[in-house]
Design an enzyme around this catalytic site. Structure first.
Site, PDB file in Angstrom:
ATOM      1  N   HIS A 150      29.962-141.427 -19.295  1.00 54.09           N
ATOM      2  CA  HIS A 150      29.940-139.634 -19.503  1.00 54.09           C
ATOM      3  C   HIS A 150      28.053-138.904 -19.365  1.00 54.09           C
ATOM      4  O   HIS A 150      28.449-138.398 -18.107  1.00 54.09           O
ATOM      5  CB  HIS A 150      29.803-139.694 -20.769  1.00 54.09           C
ATOM      6  CG  HIS A 150      30.935-140.413 -21.657  1.00 54.09           C
ATOM      7  ND1 HIS A 150      31.950-139.892 -20.609  1.00 54.09           N
ATOM      8  CD2 HIS A 150      31.950-141.169 -22.327  1.00 54.09           C
ATOM      9  CE1 HIS A 150      32.803-140.303 -20.981  1.00 54.09           C
ATOM     10  NE2 HIS A 150      32.965-141.215 -22.128  1.00 54.09           N
ATOM     11  N   LEU A 170      28.922-119.550  -7.460  1.00 53.79           N
ATOM     12  CA  LEU A 170      30.549-120.356  -7.879  1.00 53.79           C
ATOM     13  C   LEU A 170      30.417-119.811  -9.533  1.00 53.79           C
ATOM     14  O   LEU A 170      29.702-119.553 -10.136  1.00 53.79           O
ATOM     15  CB  LEU A 170      29.805-121.122  -8.131  1.00 53.79           C
ATOM     16  CG  LEU A 170      31.070-122.792  -7.896  1.00 53.79           C
ATOM     17  CD1 LEU A 170      31.908-122.413  -7.503  1.00 53.79           C
ATOM     18  CD2 LEU A 170      30.177-123.375  -8.666  1.00 53.79           C
ATOM     19  N   ASP A 176      37.386-138.292 -14.347  1.00 54.91           N
ATOM     20  CA  ASP A 176      38.152-139.434 -14.937  1.00 54.91           C
ATOM     21  C   ASP A 176      36.932-140.539 -14.288  1.00 54.91           C
ATOM     22  O   ASP A 176      37.002-140.684 -12.760  1.00 54.91           O
ATOM     23  CB  ASP A 176      39.138-139.040 -14.480  1.00 54.91           C
ATOM     24  CG  ASP A 176      40.195-140.546 -16.060  1.00 54.91           C
ATOM     25  OD1 ASP A 176      39.554-140.389 -16.680  1.00 54.91           O
ATOM     26  OD2 ASP A 176      41.283-140.549 -16.045  1.00 54.91           O
TER      27      ASP A 176
HETATM   28  C1  IPE Z   1      41.634-136.944 -19.241  1.00 50.70           C
HETATM   29  O1  IPE Z   1      41.177-137.894 -18.936  1.00 50.70           O
HETATM   30  C2  IPE Z   1      40.946-135.677 -19.854  1.00 50.70           C
HETATM   31  C3  IPE Z   1      39.590-135.292 -19.133  1.00 50.70           C
HETATM   32  C4  IPE Z   1      39.107-135.825 -17.765  1.00 50.70           C
HETATM   33  C5  IPE Z   1      38.911-134.889 -19.941  1.00 50.70           C
HETATM   34  P1  IPE Z   1      41.562-139.306 -19.638  1.00 50.70           P
HETATM   35  O2  IPE Z   1      40.865-140.464 -19.523  1.00 50.70           O
HETATM   36  O3  IPE Z   1      41.069-138.658 -21.378  1.00 50.70           O
HETATM   37  O4  IPE Z   1      43.195-139.115 -19.615  1.00 50.70           O
HETATM   38  P2  IPE Z   1      44.160-140.210 -19.773  1.00 50.70           P
HETATM   39  O5  IPE Z   1      44.237-140.550 -21.282  1.00 50.70           O
HETATM   40  O6  IPE Z   1      43.530-141.644 -18.873  1.00 50.70           O
HETATM   41  O7  IPE Z   1      45.645-139.621 -19.762  1.00 50.70           O
HETATM   42  C1  IPE Z   2      36.326-139.400 -17.632  1.00 47.28           C
HETATM   43  O1  IPE Z   2      36.057-140.485 -18.573  1.00 47.28           O
HETATM   44  C2  IPE Z   2      36.048-137.896 -19.252  1.00 47.28           C
HETATM   45  C3  IPE Z   2      36.125-138.028 -20.190  1.00 47.28           C
HETATM   46  C4  IPE Z   2      38.005-138.153 -20.482  1.00 47.28           C
HETATM   47  C5  IPE Z   2      35.619-137.241 -20.752  1.00 47.28           C
HETATM   48  P1  IPE Z   2      36.926-141.444 -19.349  1.00 47.28           P
HETATM   49  O2  IPE Z   2      36.072-141.713 -20.141  1.00 47.28           O
HETATM   50  O3  IPE Z   2      38.631-140.887 -19.419  1.00 47.28           O
HETATM   51  O4  IPE Z   2      36.595-142.544 -18.311  1.00 47.28           O
HETATM   52  P2  IPE Z   2      37.650-143.852 -18.131  1.00 47.28           P
HETATM   53  O5  IPE Z   2      39.168-142.975 -17.636  1.00 47.28           O
HETATM   54  O6  IPE Z   2      37.757-144.793 -19.671  1.00 47.28           O
HETATM   55  O7  IPE Z   2      36.968-145.069 -17.092  1.00 47.28           O
HETATM   56 MG    MG Z   3      40.043-141.519 -18.917  1.00 45.16          MG
END
Ligand code: IPE
Ligand code: IPE
Ligand code: MG
Length: 248
Positions: free
Chosen positions: A44, A138, A27
């Site tokens: 990303h 892995l 995240d």
């Molecule tokens: C969780 O992250 C999903 C992934 C890392 C793929 P999100 O950014 O979607 O989660 P929330 O919305 O903060 O709970």
């Molecule tokens: C996690 O990073 C990746 C996915 C959920 C695909 P985020 O896109 O949720 O990044 P933040 O949480 O908005 O910073």
């Molecule tokens: Mg996120």
């Protein structure tokens, strides 16, 4: 006999107590990019490099499996251009790193609903799984279009069908039996779950499998997570007291 690995950082690891399966909630990509006044997609893209770096380091340490949460069933609610960008990332990732992962004996696996991805994405992921299927290092498992509740419902449906068809009776439905119907059936139990970016929730990740995993939440955004952070997480894990409900 303790075998310790001296890393360049301060985290000396007990090589006899390396977690078999580490699950990552990757995240913070969006916030990492925002901090640099860049579009979320830049984050990303950067995050895919982290997957490669951490997979190679985990493999070196003897971690058996690493599951990365790459796209949740709830992430479909994001703007369409972001979703489309994420669906193109497997190609970016495997074009750059599949050969190297192959050379390092890494095996690619998948949990989620691949059939909900665009055809091209499905083919790229399937090809990586096929190409690496005989590797013994892995297991790098992508949770992509994955949701923990959905996984439990899917397992329940399969079991209900077997029951209806008379292949099993109610008493056959044990925890072990149920677990064999989860998408992670071929992976070892999750020992450690790491979520980056400071959020402290599961966001529908591996709900069943995390029942007795150790949790580590770090404020570091996923694109900044590196080998030293991995060593630190494993070091913290090694200093936890896992009791599994018993006494010590
Ligand atoms: C969780 O992250 C999903 C992934 C890392 C793929 P999100 O950014 O979607 O989660 P929330 O919305 O903060 O709970
Ligand atoms: C996690 O990073 C990746 C996915 C959920 C695909 P985020 O896109 O949720 O990044 P933040 O949480 O908005 O910073
Ligand atoms: Mg996120």
């Amino acid at each position: 006999m303790f075998k310790r690995k001296k890393n360049k950082d301060n985290y000396q690891l007990d090589m006899n107590n390396i977690p078999a399966h580490i699950a990552f909630i990757m995240d913070g990509n969006g916030r990492w990019a925002k901090k640099r006044k860049m579009p979320r997609t830049y984050g990303h893209n950067e995050g895919t490099k982290t997957i490669r770096n951490i997979a190679l380091e985990a493999n070196k340490l003897g971690v058996k499996a690493m599951t990365v949460y790459a796209f949740s069933t709830e992430n479909f609610s994001r703007p369409d251009d972001e979703v489309q960008f994420i669906f193109r990332l497997p190609k970016t990732f495997f074009d750059l790193y599949l050969k190297e992962l192959m050379d390092n004996n890494v095996r690619i696996c998948y949990i989620g609903h691949l059939n909900r991805a665009p055809q091209a994405t499905q083919e790229i992921i399937q090809a990586a799984i096929d190409q690496t299927k005989n590797n013994t290092g892995l297991q790098l498992c992508f949770a992509f279009i994955y949701g923990g509740r959905d996984e439990i419902v899917e397992a329940t449906k399969k079991i209900a069908t077997s029951l209806k068809e008379g292949k099993i009776t109610e008493n056959d439905i044990t925890e072990d039996y149920f677990e064999q119907h989860l998408m992670t059936a071929s992976l070892p139990p999750v020992d450690l779950m790491v979520r980056t970016s400071g959020e402290q929730r599961l966001s529908n990740f591996l709900l069943w499998q995390l029942a007795y995993a150790e949790f580590i939440f770090t404020p570091v955004y996923w694109p900044d997570f590196n080998a030293e952070e991995l060593h630190k997480a494993i070091w913290m894990y090694q200093n936890r007291d896992r009791r599994f409900g018993g006494l010590k």
